[in-house]
Design an enzyme around this catalytic site. Structure first.
Site, mmCIF file in Angstrom:
data_model
loop_
_atom_site.group_PDB
_atom_site.id
_atom_site.type_symbol
_atom_site.label_atom_id
_atom_site.label_comp_id
_atom_site.label_asym_id
_atom_site.label_seq_id
_atom_site.Cartn_x
_atom_site.Cartn_y
_atom_site.Cartn_z
ATOM 1 N N ARG A 293 0.812 -1.220 0.000
ATOM 2 C CA ARG A 293 0.000 0.000 0.000
ATOM 3 C C ARG A 293 0.848 1.274 0.000
ATOM 4 O O ARG A 293 0.555 2.233 -0.719
ATOM 5 C CB ARG A 293 -0.879 -0.039 1.265
ATOM 6 N N CYS A 361 -26.222 -2.759 -8.326
ATOM 7 C CA CYS A 361 -27.536 -3.025 -7.772
ATOM 8 C C CYS A 361 -27.364 -3.527 -6.339
ATOM 9 O O CYS A 361 -27.545 -4.713 -6.050
ATOM 10 C CB CYS A 361 -28.205 -4.076 -8.643
#
Ligand SMILES: Cc1ncc(COP(=O)(O)O)c(C=O)c1O
Ligand SMILES: N[C@@H](CCCC[NH3+])C(=O)O
Length: 435
Positions: A293, A361
């Protein structure tokens, strides 16, 4: 608002990154778009390479490719002198295809398959990190077949779990990774490795967590591991040549995140190791770390086109973007907090709170909960910051959304490094029911 690396606001009031106007990038490459600031990746690499050094200690910085991996980044890392870690056949394949020096590839995984081990052994990669006793036999079978003696580290669990703002020495030690240094079995595992005809045990590996914003757990882990190495010396008559302390260095995502000063922390880690080895009277092993990271996160942004803007009956304002949890699942998965702004309205004052929602959705398909933005119109560009790690690598095709393109930007040039998927890509592996 915190801008990273080469990011700035240009004379048009647009967000610029790598010398490129983000509005131009969107025009050329469409949205959603992952943009990587190559200079910032390189300077993060140098920060590790230049500061993780101490006279008398051999060191190695290994990039954890799970954070972000494509062919292009492998070249950048190679040029900057880092090694790479992989955790699967797919990551290994990618790194090999990039032509990365094989001896600088390290392979992890708590459940490596025989095929994955074979790929690693056949290609003579630098290190295989053995996760457990059972894997020893599997690796022996494979290395015997290829008549190759492989260099390995054993992953151990030092019982430390570091979280964003705290660390604990867990009593349960229930991580799925590695063999516990407290287990009765640990020295017999070391002896088994030591005696193996096909395995050359070089040392040990541990990793205590990710997005760690406190430096203490890193020092603590180093000390615990050196104590362990000393016990291994006494119990198994084994001299540890290498110690890998893993990754986990945290970054700034949003207000409240206060990352470690890496240059001083890395030096301090090595100084502590130096002192401790003297105290224990053991040989200082080569010390490795595996940042992921901290190399790529702040170097990446995601650009989206804003479509609908909606105020719910309860008064909540949604700004909808043309991506979502498919390109950034971290908010939905971990409740991660991001910052960002309207890339074409960087000089506009923030006036109201909005929630950035995706187009999946799924009610949890949120990228940012409550961010202060200027008045937003359809067609504006939303820039979300710090998306260079665990976004592209964790992306999916849920709802058959297309994975975005990835461009590297540097000195005003934008280089396409991953093409946007097409609808055809979505059914490429499908076999029609009636052939
Ligand atoms: C074994 C190992 N090494 C390195 C890393 C890289 O971690 P980070 O991206 O937090 O630096 C991870 C992920 O947490 C990991 O599991
Ligand atoms: N995927 C996690 C990090 C995992 C670290 C891997 N051991 C994240 O996005 O924060």
């Amino acid at each position: 608002m915190k801008l990273f690396g080469t990011m700035k606001i240009n004379s048009k009031g647009h967000l610029e990154i790598g010398g490129c106007d983000s509005v131009d990038l969107v025009e050329k490459f469409k949205t959603p778009l992952y943009v990587i600031d190559e200079d910032l990746v390189r300077s993060n690499c140098r920060l590790f390479m230049n500061n993780f050094t101490l006279e008398g200690i051999e060191t190695e910085v290994i990039y954890a490719s799970k954070a972000f991996l494509n062919l292009a980044i492998c070249k950048v890392l190679e040029e900057e002198g880092l090694s790479i870690d992989v955790v699967s056949g797919g990551e290994l394949y990618t790194v090999l295809k990039a032509g990365f020096p094989k001896e600088k590839i390290h392979m992890h995984g708590n459940n490596k398959s025989k095929e994955e081990l074979a790929m690693a052994v056949e290609n003579e990669i630098g290190r295989i990190i053995i996760d457990n006793r059972q894997e020893i036999e599997l690796l022996e079978t494979v290395s015997k077949k290829y008549k190759k003696k492989v260099n390995v580290l054993l992953r151990v669990n030092p019982g430390i779990e570091a979280h964003t703002h705290e660390y604990i020495q867990t009593s349960k030690h229930d991580s799925k990774f590695g063999e516990s240094i407290f287990s009765d079995d640990i020295y017999s595992i070391v002896n088994k490795l030591k005696e193996s005809e096909y395995i050359n045990l070089k040392g040990f590996h541990c990793h205590i967590g990710s997005q760690i914003l406190d430096e203490e757990p890193f020092y603590f882990a180093a000390e615990i591991m050196l104590d362990f190495i000393n016990k291994v010396k006494n119990n198994c008559d084994f001299i540890t040549q290498e110690l890998n302390l893993g990754g986990g260095f945290g970054v700034f995502y949003s207000n409240g995140d206060d990352p470690i000063n890496l240059s001083s922390c890395l030096k301090k880690m090595l100084n502590i190791i130096n002192e401790k080895t003297k105290e224990l009277n053991i040989i200082t092993p080569k010390i490795m770390i595996e940042p992921g990271r901290a190399i790529t996160a702040n170097a990446g942004i995601t650009l989206y086109e804003i479509g609908g803007v909606k105020k719910t009956y309860s008064g909540k304002k949604y700004v909808f973007v043309d991506g979502g949890m498919t390109d950034n699942p971290r908010t939905a998965l971990y409740g991660a907090k991001y910052s960002g702004y309207i890339a074409n309205k960087m000089n506009h004052e923030p006036v109201e709170d909005a929630t950035i929602g995706g187009k999946c959705c799924e009610s949890g398909d949120i990228i940012i909960k409550n961010i202060k933005l200027p008045l937003v119109d359809a067609g504006d560009i939303m820039a979300v910051f710090t998306t260079g790690a665990y976004n592209y690598s964790m992306s999916s095709n849920y709802n058959k959304l297309l994975r975005p393109a990835v461009v590297f930007v540097k000195d005003g040039n934008a280089k396409l490094t991953v093409k946007r998927q097409t609808y055809e890509d979505l059914i490429n592996n499908d076999i029609p029911y009636y052939q």
